[in-house]
Design an enzyme around this catalytic site. Structure first.
Site, PDB file in Angstrom:
ATOM      1  N   LYS A  53     -29.386  23.484   5.375  1.00 45.80           N
ATOM      2  CA  LYS A  53     -30.281  24.592   5.016  1.00 45.80           C
ATOM      3  C   LYS A  53     -30.635  24.618   3.532  1.00 45.80           C
ATOM      4  CE  LYS A  53     -27.079  26.564   7.285  1.00 45.80           C
ATOM      5  NZ  LYS A  53     -26.021  27.443   7.755  1.00 45.80           N
ATOM      6  N   VAL A 113     -31.610  26.797  12.211  1.00 47.72           N
ATOM      7  CA  VAL A 113     -31.715  28.209  12.611  1.00 47.72           C
ATOM      8  C   VAL A 113     -31.271  28.334  14.060  1.00 47.72           C
ATOM      9  CG1 VAL A 113     -33.244  30.216  12.826  1.00 47.72           C
ATOM     10  CG2 VAL A 113     -33.726  28.474  11.096  1.00 47.72           C
ATOM     11  N   GLY A 131     -13.776  29.445  12.741  1.00 45.55           N
ATOM     12  CA  GLY A 131     -14.616  28.340  12.271  1.00 45.55           C
ATOM     13  C   GLY A 131     -16.108  28.638  12.201  1.00 45.55           C
ATOM     14  N   GLU A 157     -19.090  29.679   6.750  1.00 46.40           N
ATOM     15  CA  GLU A 157     -19.335  28.523   5.887  1.00 46.40           C
ATOM     16  C   GLU A 157     -18.063  28.255   5.083  1.00 46.40           C
ATOM     17  OE1 GLU A 157     -22.492  26.795   5.544  1.00 46.40           O
ATOM     18  OE2 GLU A 157     -22.819  27.932   7.363  1.00 46.40           O
ATOM     19  N   ASP A 203     -27.027  32.783   3.638  1.00 48.62           N
ATOM     20  CA  ASP A 203     -27.238  31.927   4.807  1.00 48.62           C
ATOM     21  C   ASP A 203     -28.382  32.493   5.665  1.00 48.62           C
ATOM     22  OD1 ASP A 203     -26.149  29.766   6.733  1.00 48.62           O
ATOM     23  OD2 ASP A 203     -26.154  31.568   7.966  1.00 48.62           O
ATOM     24  N   LYS A 231     -32.245  30.863   6.372  1.00 45.95           N
ATOM     25  CA  LYS A 231     -32.841  30.696   7.710  1.00 45.95           C
ATOM     26  C   LYS A 231     -34.169  31.445   7.808  1.00 45.95           C
ATOM     27  CE  LYS A 231     -28.311  30.006   9.751  1.00 45.95           C
ATOM     28  NZ  LYS A 231     -27.114  30.706  10.211  1.00 45.95           N
ATOM     29  N   GLY A 249     -21.884  26.240  15.630  1.00 46.15           N
ATOM     30  CA  GLY A 249     -21.060  25.373  16.466  1.00 46.15           C
ATOM     31  C   GLY A 249     -21.515  23.929  16.388  1.00 46.15           C
TER      32      GLY A 249
HETATM   33  N1  HSE Z   1     -22.107  30.118   8.836  1.00 50.67           N
HETATM   34  C1  HSE Z   1     -23.216  30.105   9.727  1.00 50.67           C
HETATM   35  C2  HSE Z   1     -23.161  31.342  10.609  1.00 50.67           C
HETATM   36  C3  HSE Z   1     -23.148  28.846  10.556  1.00 50.67           C
HETATM   37  O1  HSE Z   1     -22.135  32.017  10.598  1.00 50.67           O
HETATM   38  O2  HSE Z   1     -24.123  31.685  11.262  1.00 50.67           O
HETATM   39  C4  HSE Z   1     -24.429  28.435  11.215  1.00 50.67           C
HETATM   40  O3  HSE Z   1     -25.494  28.267  10.329  1.00 50.67           O
END
Ligand code: HSE
Length: 337
Positions: free
Chosen positions: A121, A148, A203, A206, A217, A221, A312
């Site tokens: 991104k 996205v 997980g 980021e 983030d 997007k 994921g």
């Molecule tokens: N860290 C991002 C989220 C991962 O939590 O949406 C996917 O871009």
């Protein structure tokens, strides 16, 4: 393949497990001729043995440990420049400060006549208008569906399914981590810190969770969507961004008393913004957990909301595969005209 983390490896596993089907259904016979990870590269113009590459990473920590094909001395830029390939799959980690090293990888790929599929991104949030121009100039394709909504086809939905209609506005939950945190605070009455720790363990977050919790983030997007589906020549500097650090358990409980919830919503209207927003629990955007949801408002078709997992490895790899197939189909169509 530049980057051999969870997305790259998931893509390789899809290639391995669905080899015959991909060939039969799409005429797609991918040959990965080079893989670059943090410690070097492996190169074989005839195609690398992906099972071996996966096990090398697991056992030795790098594909460059492959005796015959290993190139511990080579940088990603050297590989992109010197290897013969049709496309570069750029799945290196996101850096939203200056987009590097992904930005240079993408530019070098273009310069050497290679299409690019990226899940990164950073370069797009900072320079998407310039990068699309550069791709056109070099007569190559740039695709980035996985940036996205991970595997949820958010970009394709707007670009392809709403073709011909005019998008008026877009709003949505574009970050799984913050949605998980806010949902957990609402449902379980836990604190922001407790919910963040849980998101990190699962997980979604980021590597640096400030990207998620401070809204960058989601803003990245939003910029990608604005450029790709609404032809806005914008970068992340054009987005008003507010994250969720100041959302308290009390704010969430107050909203709940009114049948509402608080979500981190990105909006493309007259301006671009990302901010915690109170919405009704009956709003289609009121999705829980790490889900993403995006509502498109278009002139004739009205309002639609697309909902799905937004993070994921295997989900994101499925978007990379779609992009590769899209490029292949575009090339085939061009050859027919
Ligand atoms: N860290 C991002 C989220 C991962 O939590 O949406 C996917 O871009």
């Amino acid at each position: 393949m530049v980057g051999w983390g969870v997305v790259g490896q998931s893509l390789a596993k899809i290639f391995l497990s669905r080899k015959r089907e991909l060939a039969k259904k799409y005429g797609f016979r991918p040959r990965i001729v080079a893989i670059v990870d943090k410690k070097g590269a492996a190169i074989n113009q005839k195609g690398l043995d992906l099972e071996l590459m996966l096990s090398l990473k697991k056992e030795k920590g790098t594909v460059s440990a492959s005796g015959q094909y290993g190139r511990p001395d080579m940088s990603a830029l050297d590989v992109i420049e010197s290897v013969e390939a049709e496309a570069v799959v750029e799945v290196s980690p996101t850096n939203i400060e200056d987009g590097e090293p992904g930005l240079s990888y993408i530019k070098t790929a273009f310069r050497t006549g290679k299409h690019v599929v990226t899940t990164n991104k950073g370069p797009l949030a900072l320079a998407l208008p310039a990068l699309t121009e550069l791709a056109d100039h070099n007569k190559v394709y740039l695709r980035f569906s996985g940036t996205v909504g991970a595997g949820t086809p958010v970009l394709e939905f707007a670009k392809n399914c709403l073709q011909g209609d005019r998008l008026v506005s877009v709003k949505g939950i574009l970050n799984g981590t913050t949605n998980y945190i806010l949902s957990e605070m609402d449902e379980k009455h836990i604190t922001f810190d407790e919910a963040l720790t849980a998101a990190q363990k699962l997980g979604f977050a980021e590597a640096d969770p400030t990207m998620d919790v401070d809204g960058y983030d989601a803003a990245a997007k939003l910029v990608i969507m604005a450029n790709w589906i609404m032809d806005r020549k914008v970068t992340i500097k054009d987005v008003n961004i507010k994250g969720i650090r100041e959302v308290s358990a009390q704010n969430i409980q107050d909203a709940a008393k009114k049948g509402c919830t608080i979500k981190l919503i990105g909006v493309i209207g007259e301006t671009l913004k990302v901010e915690p927003t109170q919405i009704s629990k009956h709003d289609p955007l009121a999705v829980d957990g790490a889900l993403n949801a995006v509502t498109f408002v278009s002139e004739s078709a009205g309002e639609q909301t697309i909902i799905g997992l937004g993070a994921g490895g295997v989900e994101t790899a499925s978007a990379v595969l779609r992009d590769l197939l899209d490029i292949k189909q575009n090339i085939a169509n061009k050859m027919m005209t």
